[in-house]
Design a protein around this motif. Structure first.
Motif, PDB file in Angstrom:
ATOM      1  N   ASN A  93      -0.708   6.875  -0.325  1.00  0.00           N
ATOM      2  CA  ASN A  93      -1.669   6.019   0.373  1.00  0.00           C
ATOM      3  C   ASN A  93      -1.466   6.233   1.850  1.00  0.00           C
ATOM      4  O   ASN A  93      -0.333   6.245   2.321  1.00  0.00           O
ATOM      5  CB  ASN A  93      -1.415   4.546   0.037  1.00  0.00           C
ATOM      6  CG  ASN A  93      -2.281   4.083  -1.101  1.00  0.00           C
ATOM      7  OD1 ASN A  93      -3.349   4.634  -1.335  1.00  0.00           O
ATOM      8  ND2 ASN A  93      -1.833   3.080  -1.811  1.00  0.00           N
ATOM      9  N   LEU A  94      -2.557   6.382   2.555  1.00  0.00           N
ATOM     10  CA  LEU A  94      -2.457   6.620   3.990  1.00  0.00           C
ATOM     11  C   LEU A  94      -3.226   5.528   4.720  1.00  0.00           C
ATOM     12  O   LEU A  94      -3.940   4.760   4.102  1.00  0.00           O
ATOM     13  CB  LEU A  94      -2.999   8.019   4.308  1.00  0.00           C
ATOM     14  CG  LEU A  94      -2.252   9.103   3.521  1.00  0.00           C
ATOM     15  CD1 LEU A  94      -3.188  10.103   2.918  1.00  0.00           C
ATOM     16  CD2 LEU A  94      -1.230   9.791   4.377  1.00  0.00           C
ATOM     17  N   TYR A  95      -3.056   5.474   6.025  1.00  0.00           N
ATOM     18  CA  TYR A  95      -3.679   4.382   6.782  1.00  0.00           C
ATOM     19  C   TYR A  95      -5.199   4.554   6.816  1.00  0.00           C
ATOM     20  O   TYR A  95      -5.714   5.443   7.487  1.00  0.00           O
ATOM     21  CB  TYR A  95      -3.113   4.327   8.186  1.00  0.00           C
ATOM     22  CG  TYR A  95      -1.629   4.003   8.205  1.00  0.00           C
ATOM     23  CD1 TYR A  95      -1.183   2.727   7.882  1.00  0.00           C
ATOM     24  CD2 TYR A  95      -0.687   4.961   8.527  1.00  0.00           C
ATOM     25  CE1 TYR A  95       0.167   2.419   7.886  1.00  0.00           C
ATOM     26  CE2 TYR A  95       0.668   4.662   8.531  1.00  0.00           C
ATOM     27  CZ  TYR A  95       1.085   3.395   8.207  1.00  0.00           C
ATOM     28  OH  TYR A  95       2.417   3.090   8.199  1.00  0.00           O
ATOM     29  N   LEU A 127      14.581   6.260   0.621  1.00  0.00           N
ATOM     30  CA  LEU A 127      13.824   5.034   0.368  1.00  0.00           C
ATOM     31  C   LEU A 127      14.627   4.086  -0.519  1.00  0.00           C
ATOM     32  O   LEU A 127      14.410   2.882  -0.512  1.00  0.00           O
ATOM     33  CB  LEU A 127      12.476   5.366  -0.292  1.00  0.00           C
ATOM     34  CG  LEU A 127      11.552   6.227   0.579  1.00  0.00           C
ATOM     35  CD1 LEU A 127      10.332   6.662  -0.205  1.00  0.00           C
ATOM     36  CD2 LEU A 127      11.132   5.496   1.840  1.00  0.00           C
ATOM     37  N   GLN A 155       0.821  -1.214   0.000  1.00  0.00           N
ATOM     38  CA  GLN A 155       0.000   0.000   0.000  1.00  0.00           C
ATOM     39  C   GLN A 155       0.859   1.270   0.000  1.00  0.00           C
ATOM     40  O   GLN A 155       0.325   2.377   0.014  1.00  0.00           O
ATOM     41  CB  GLN A 155      -0.936  -0.004   1.198  1.00  0.00           C
ATOM     42  CG  GLN A 155      -1.887  -1.172   1.153  1.00  0.00           C
ATOM     43  CD  GLN A 155      -2.990  -1.097   2.181  1.00  0.00           C
ATOM     44  OE1 GLN A 155      -2.959  -0.270   3.071  1.00  0.00           O
ATOM     45  NE2 GLN A 155      -3.955  -1.968   2.057  1.00  0.00           N
ATOM     46  N   ARG A 156       2.140   1.107   0.037  1.00  0.00           N
ATOM     47  CA  ARG A 156       3.119   2.199  -0.064  1.00  0.00           C
ATOM     48  C   ARG A 156       3.033   3.191   1.093  1.00  0.00           C
ATOM     49  O   ARG A 156       3.520   4.307   0.989  1.00  0.00           O
ATOM     50  CB  ARG A 156       2.988   2.918  -1.410  1.00  0.00           C
ATOM     51  CG  ARG A 156       3.387   2.022  -2.578  1.00  0.00           C
ATOM     52  CD  ARG A 156       3.149   2.686  -3.907  1.00  0.00           C
ATOM     53  NE  ARG A 156       1.749   2.798  -4.198  1.00  0.00           N
ATOM     54  CZ  ARG A 156       1.173   3.862  -4.707  1.00  0.00           C
ATOM     55  NH1 ARG A 156       1.870   4.912  -5.004  1.00  0.00           N
ATOM     56  NH2 ARG A 156      -0.127   3.889  -4.925  1.00  0.00           N
ATOM     57  N   THR A 157       2.393   2.798   2.197  1.00  0.00           N
ATOM     58  CA  THR A 157       2.371   3.676   3.371  1.00  0.00           C
ATOM     59  C   THR A 157       3.782   3.792   3.958  1.00  0.00           C
ATOM     60  O   THR A 157       4.097   4.789   4.600  1.00  0.00           O
ATOM     61  CB  THR A 157       1.408   3.130   4.437  1.00  0.00           C
ATOM     62  OG1 THR A 157       1.573   1.713   4.518  1.00  0.00           O
ATOM     63  CG2 THR A 157      -0.027   3.428   4.087  1.00  0.00           C
ATOM     64  N   ILE A 158       4.597   2.794   3.672  1.00  0.00           N
ATOM     65  CA  ILE A 158       5.958   2.783   4.201  1.00  0.00           C
ATOM     66  C   ILE A 158       6.771   3.970   3.658  1.00  0.00           C
ATOM     67  O   ILE A 158       7.670   4.472   4.317  1.00  0.00           O
ATOM     68  CB  ILE A 158       6.639   1.425   3.894  1.00  0.00           C
ATOM     69  CG1 ILE A 158       7.808   1.181   4.831  1.00  0.00           C
ATOM     70  CG2 ILE A 158       7.036   1.314   2.432  1.00  0.00           C
ATOM     71  CD1 ILE A 158       8.288  -0.249   4.847  1.00  0.00           C
TER      72      ILE A 158
END
Lengths: 254, 307
Positions: free
Chosen positions: B92-94, B60, A79-82
């Motif tokens: 994208n967020l939680y 990253l 989900q690429r939240t990382i």
């Protein structure tokens, strides 16, 4: 504070996980069902209930460890939240440790709920709460934590499916190291001898964390068996987490 | 270099291929120097290496060789990242958190004390147009709202440098206008902005400088005005002929077109401008305009990437 922030966020994430809730409900249901199983056991009801309950805790703990532990890191990457988190002033080891501690907290709640169900059954059956089960339950928790550490390690280096297979292998081999040792001793000249020796040396001996039989039978344990199991488990967890961090430190997040 | 906000030297990322596959170049030999207070647009076609560069700047990805400094310090230094805000492409967020919880989580990572966090979260949500959505679960957000929240999480630490990966790609025209206004507001407050984009018209409106990346290499960099000025192609002269058209002998070598009732001629040499204007006036025509034709950023971009 950063580790705590990640841990607290992971706790929020995992505690709301539907798979986890379903597994937990099923485990509690099975523990309660042990009342019925105990009825068929011809005078050994209490032992059977405890044995059944502790085994259910161990088995469902394993399922939770595999399903949730592997998703823990994979989901962050898929989900690429990382990307959001690791571009912030947080070290990768802090992130890994935070994720791990968050799931450890969730698992603590699960084990506590399963233990409460087991004690409730015991209370109905025996009219008392058997606190002598506590060391066995704590070591079951530690075993689950160790399996989660392996799940985390494998999920950082391979696909989720392979990670699940490897983690289950660790569990199975971890409970059969005594047989492996015996095999090496009895057949020192077999072809795969060296491979078995490596497996024996590298894999954890999960039987060191297994006090279930002794707890159920109220058998006398070797002195400090629980303490040894605890230290062994914690040491192994530290080793696996360190390995995970070392791999994760230089991992490209493509 | 000491004053640079972003400085890279020979920054290179080669992706090792899977078994049996050749390594691929993400970005190669990148030299960048982004100055304080600049809005720097990092342009390039898909696969040019823009996202790889941004990921190298935000730790990253690990570089194959070269170095990247932010505020004069290696990007690996945690203290450096305290002054940076980053919005990945289509963030994208939680989903299980509310927008306010999401920002609180990020604020905690920055170590902001509880006394500061509450007001900062409310101010930041307000700033990105999500003031009324703080209590909503992120999973209910549209793509545009997600982009705004992505921007909010990058602003929560009041960064001196903002790194944005395709910040306007998921936004509708109103959202893009809001975003451009926000970028210009941040610039006016002395912040440095480094963003990748393939929407050249937006980049042209907000950027001071731009770099054009193609196949992992920086092929052009410079002040946007200079780049466009240097690409000035022709001069357009519009006039209304009256009483007769300029004689064929005077203007036979030029080609005309009709635009909105005006006759238009395009020339490239200044002496041709004089000749056309003189001929129009000599024949009683009325001059409407003489305007140098600046090329668009798209023209520059296409020329640089060889299309």
């Amino acid at each position: 504070m950063r580790i705590l922030a990640v841990a607290s966020n992971t706790f929020k994430e995992t505690i709301r996980n539907r798979i986890l809730v379903n597994i937990l409900l099923f485990a509690v249901f099975l523990i309660l069902l042990s009342l019925v199983v105990g009825e068929w056991s011809m005078g050994h009801q209490v032992k059977v209930i405890k044995d059944f309950g502790l085994s259910a805790m161990s088995l469902f703990g394993l399922l939770i460890a595999v399903f949730i532990g592997i998703r823990l890191m994979v989901q962050e990457m898929e989900q690429r939240t990382i990307y959001l988190i690791l571009s912030k002033p947080i070290r990768r080891w802090e992130f890994v440790l935070g994720k791990y501690l968050g799931l450890a907290a969730t698992l603590a709640v699960n084990v506590a709920l399963m233990a409460a169900a087991l004690w409730a059954v015991g209370l109905i059956q025996e009219g008392r709460v058997d606190l002598s089960l506590i060391p066995a339950i704590l070591l079951i928790y530690l075993e689950i934590l160790l399996i989660v550490a392996f799940a985390l390690l494998f999920s950082t280096i391979t696909s989720p499916t392979l990670a699940a297979v490897f983690t289950l292998c660790v569990y199975v081999i971890g409970h059969t190291t005594a047989f492996i040792r015996e095999f090496i001793t009895v057949h020192p000249d077999k072809g795969a001898h060296w491979l078995l020796r490596i497996i024996y040396l590298v894999m954890p001996n999960l039987e060191n964390l297994n006090l279930k039989a002794a707890a159920v039978e109220h058998a006398a344990l070797p002195p400090h068996a629980a303490a040894f199991g605890g230290l062994y488990g914690l040491g192994y967890i530290a080793f696996v987490l360190t390995l995970t961090v070392l791999i994760f430190e230089n991992k490209d997040l493509k | 270099m000491t004053d640079s906000v972003i400085f890279t030297e020979d920054l290179t990322k080669i992706y090792q291929g899977e078994l049996g596959q050749k390594p691929t170049v993400g970005v190669e030999g990148l030299h960048l120097d982004v100055r304080p207070g600049e809005v720097f647009a990092f342009l390039g076609p898909n696969g040019a290496g823009k996202t790889s560069t941004l990921k190298l700047l935000t730790r990253l990805l690990m570089p194959t060789r070269g170095r990247a400094l932010i505020f004069g310090e290696p990007v690996s230094d945690n203290r450096t990242m305290r002054r940076v805000g980053f919005v990945p492409e289509q963030p994208n967020l939680y989903g299980y958190l509310t927008a306010a919880e999401m920002l609180d989580f990020i604020a905690k990572i920055f170590g902001l004390p509880a006394s500061v966090r509450k007001k900062r979260i409310s101010d930041t949500l307000d700033r990105v147009g999500l003031a009324a959505s703080g209590g909503l679960a992120v999973r209910t957000f549209s793509r545009g709202m997600m982009q705004r929240l992505g921007m909010a999480q990058a602003l929560i630490n009041d960064p001196d440098l903002l790194i944005l990966d395709e910040p306007m790609s998921a936004l509708d025209p109103i959202g893009r206008k809001d975003f451009r206004d926000l970028i210009l507001d941040l610039k006016n407050r002395g912040k440095t902005l480094f963003f990748s984009s393939h929407i050249l018209s937006d980049a042209e409106l907000v950027a001071d400088r731009c770099g054009i990346l193609n196949r992992g290499r920086l092929v052009q960099t410079g002040i946007l005005g200079d780049l466009l000025e240097s690409q000035t192609g022709s001069i357009e002269i519009a006039f209304i002929p009256a009483g007769g058209r300029p004689s064929a002998e005077d203007l036979a070598r030029f080609s005309f077109s009709e635009q909105g009732g005006n006759r238009v001629v395009r020339v490239t040499r200044p002496e041709d401008v004089t000749a056309v204007v003189a001929a129009v006036q000599a024949h009683g025509g009325r001059l409407v305009s003489v305007s140098p034709q600046r090329k668009s950023l798209e023209d520059v971009f296409m020329a640089e990437i060889g299309r």
